[in-house]
Design a protein around this motif. Sequence first.
Motif, short mmCIF file in Angstrom:
data_model
loop_
_atom_site.label_atom_id
_atom_site.label_comp_id
_atom_site.label_asym_id
_atom_site.label_seq_id
_atom_site.Cartn_x
_atom_site.Cartn_y
_atom_site.Cartn_z
N PHE A 66 -0.11 11.77 43.24
CA PHE A 66 -1.06 11.76 44.36
C PHE A 66 -1.76 10.40 44.45
CE2 PHE A 66 -5.14 12.78 46.35
CZ PHE A 66 -4.63 13.25 47.55
N THR A 109 0.55 7.92 45.81
CA THR A 109 0.72 8.11 47.26
C THR A 109 -0.44 7.48 48.01
OG1 THR A 109 1.59 10.25 46.68
CG2 THR A 109 1.13 9.88 48.99
N LEU A 158 -0.33 3.66 47.86
CA LEU A 158 0.72 3.08 48.70
C LEU A 158 0.42 3.25 50.17
CD1 LEU A 158 3.92 4.00 46.71
CD2 LEU A 158 2.95 1.75 47.09
N SER A 159 -0.17 4.40 50.53
CA SER A 159 -0.44 4.56 51.96
C SER A 159 -1.55 3.62 52.40
CB SER A 159 -0.77 6.01 52.32
OG SER A 159 -1.40 6.64 51.26
N ALA A 201 0.06 0.41 52.95
CA ALA A 201 0.81 0.41 54.21
C ALA A 201 -0.15 0.18 55.36
CB ALA A 201 1.54 1.73 54.38
N LEU A 202 -1.26 0.90 55.31
CA LEU A 202 -2.25 0.75 56.38
C LEU A 202 -2.79 -0.67 56.41
CD1 LEU A 202 -4.36 3.99 56.31
CD2 LEU A 202 -3.04 3.06 58.18
N SER A 217 -1.41 -3.41 55.42
CA SER A 217 -0.47 -4.40 55.92
C SER A 217 -0.37 -4.34 57.43
CB SER A 217 0.91 -4.17 55.31
OG SER A 217 1.50 -3.02 55.85
N SER A 218 -0.49 -3.13 57.98
CA SER A 218 -0.35 -3.04 59.42
C SER A 218 -1.62 -3.48 60.12
CB SER A 218 0.02 -1.62 59.84
OG SER A 218 -0.82 -0.72 59.20
N CYS A 219 -2.76 -3.31 59.43
CA CYS A 219 -4.01 -3.74 60.07
C CYS A 219 -4.13 -5.25 59.98
CB CYS A 219 -5.22 -3.11 59.39
SG CYS A 219 -5.25 -1.35 59.57
N GLU A 247 -11.76 -3.30 74.33
CA GLU A 247 -10.89 -2.34 75.01
C GLU A 247 -11.77 -1.24 75.60
OE1 GLU A 247 -7.93 -0.85 72.35
OE2 GLU A 247 -7.27 0.75 73.69
N TRP A 248 -11.39 -0.67 76.74
CA TRP A 248 -12.11 0.49 77.23
C TRP A 248 -11.14 1.40 77.97
CZ3 TRP A 248 -12.09 0.62 82.61
CH2 TRP A 248 -11.95 -0.61 83.28
#
Lengths: 342, 293
Positions: free
Chosen positions: B9, B12, B15-16, B19-20, B22-24, B168-169
């Motif tokens: 756990f 997990t 790693l998640s 992952a988040l 890296s994408s942010c 953004e709106w």
Amino acid sequence: MSSIKNRKSAIKNMQRGLHRFALLVAGATFFLIIAGALVTSHDAGLATEDWPLSNGQVFPEMVGNLFWEHGHRMVATTVGLLTIGLVILLYRWVFLRFVKRLLGMQGHTSLHPGEPPQWLRRLGLIALVGVIVQGLLGGLTVKLMLPLWVSTAHATLAQLFFCTTVALAVFTSKSWVQYDLTVEEKGTLPIRYVCAAASATILLQLVLGATLRHSATWDKHLPTELLVAHIVGAIAVALILATATFLILRRHPEVKFLTRPATIAMALVGLQLLLGVAAYLTRLKSPDDPQPLHPMVGITVAHVACGALVFATTIVMTLRASRALRSAPSWVTGEVAASRGI
Amino acid sequence: MFKQMKGWFALTVILSLLALGSSCGNKATNEATPETATTGTPFTPTGKEGTVTGVIAYTGAAPAPKKIDSSADPVCGQSNPNLSTEDTVVKDGKLANAFVYVKDGTTADGKKIADYTFATPTDAVALDQKGCHYVPHVLGVQVNQKVKITNSDPTQHNIHPTPKSNPEWNQTQPNGAPPIEKTFARAEVLVPVKCNQHPWMKSYIGVVKHPFFAVSAEDGTFTIKGVPAGTYTVAAWFEKGGPNGTEKTMQVTVPASGSGKADFAFGEAATATSRPGGLQMMPAIEVPMIARH
Ligand code: HEM
Ligand code: HEM
């Protein structure tokens, strides 16, 4: 004599009722996952800026993409109500005892026979908290305009909530309650551990998939790094699940309680790999389309739904392995392993 | 077994998060620097301003417009039965909806155009939703100038710009609702606008610090008026060709009270040239706008 029999059948009926209701909740949740995935594939999440109402109404005119967004909210509300129903069923004796005590009535102070154990009731409560948090995350993702982390958390919690409802159905099932054939693990690599590892790897893969999916709407290309990570994850999932299935079929071929979920999970993962490749191919083309179209929508939704099924069957397999198998004394394990050459 | 599961756990979760993370990470690099300069020389016209004019050509066969399936909202089909894509509108080899603007440059008295400040126009630029598409498809505004958004359709829309440098709106505009007025505080070429109700609806707003911009007409022509004499990098932006469109630039000299010419070409193997006006020539550079996220 006959009163014992009556009581036994009453308990059985209770367990069966609870099991059927848990199955209903799990089934409705699966449908909800499909409804949610349809929202994402149509990029309909922001069809209304509003939450908890839609355009200031409880029942707005469901035209255009609002059909998907508001439809998803209505299915989610139904699942929320069903979860409350399940918790009431689980806690009804506790509640009755409480009311009786309040009224100063004499009655059972001990557990009612057939009453679900405390840990099971608590699992029901966890499901309820899960569905409430999920609803709030859904609202948050609308209000914050689908930031990656909220959408990914919403997609992941959806899978965790689904697997909780499936676990509730497993724990109330006849085959679980009446199971009495625990056997010892054979071999050096305990099946229970492999199953648990498979469940965890799939959860990780679901998170990766959700991050990938929410990084790009239909009119944008998927980010390559995440796609590669997701494909590596798919290989890891396939290998570890194949190991679990292989060990179960080889060591306990007669235990249907285990072989059935194992073979189903394996078949589903095969289907999932095909759907994954198809999802990738259709998403490669979708930015050139004027709008979200089939087969992209259908295939990506099927990939999300089949992912949920792979996870759920692996959880069933893992739970059942923990029920049907127990550790062998270490000297036996060593001997069996040596004789089998495993 | 629980110990094992705990370990998994934890793995997990870690790693998640990675992952988040890296994408942010990509997002952070997109943050634009605030550029509404409040200091600078106020721009005052001398009466000897010139123009930049040109034609946007499209070479090769233009892709045919794609038909849009609007059946999800019957109102759209009734009011606009021939709804189709508007990303490449070409007539006789000329391209409409290209956004042309002065990107950079120096006026004749040696001052950089970026060092001037410009008064915000008081009139609003119109963006209408009519027949389930945006009219116009591409428009330009000055920083802080109002965009007045109206809904002429008997159905509801939501207006959802997805800028990189501006906030953004997303706002719903039911049929009959009053116009929505919005402004953009930072220059950004261009801000995509979409409707999540009708996912085919797309529009682009070019937000520029100064008034030196134009959108090519159906015959591909454009005129940028009121440009002070000087030498400029003029850019033309076209919606296709990269994840954020394609931009081409060229050097143009505008004489006092005269006209500089900037003809661009998009499409297959297009190379644009800047024609007479007796001026400096430089081949256009094609920049797929990947880095501009
Ligand atoms: C309560 C149980 C709920 C469950 C199990 C659930 C499940 C899901 C699932 C599985 C998805 C698809 C994710 C994907 O395809 O990647 C989704 C998307 C979505 N859900 Fe829910 N949902 C629930 C409640 C809600 C509520 C109450 C809202 C209210 C606003 C909501 C708003 C959304 C939105 C806006 C999306 C689209 C997200 C995006 O495109 O990024 N959900 N949901
Ligand atoms: C064990 C195998 C796999 C599992 C369990 C799995 C699971 C998932 C899940 C659950 C999602 C969506 C998550 C969400 O939003 O809720 C997803 C997305 C995706 N997966 Fe997989 N996946 C697997 C294998 C693959 C493979 C082999 C490919 C192919 C190259 C693939 C390609 C994709 C793509 C392209 C998406 C994004 C779809 C979109 O943008 O709509 N997957 N995966």
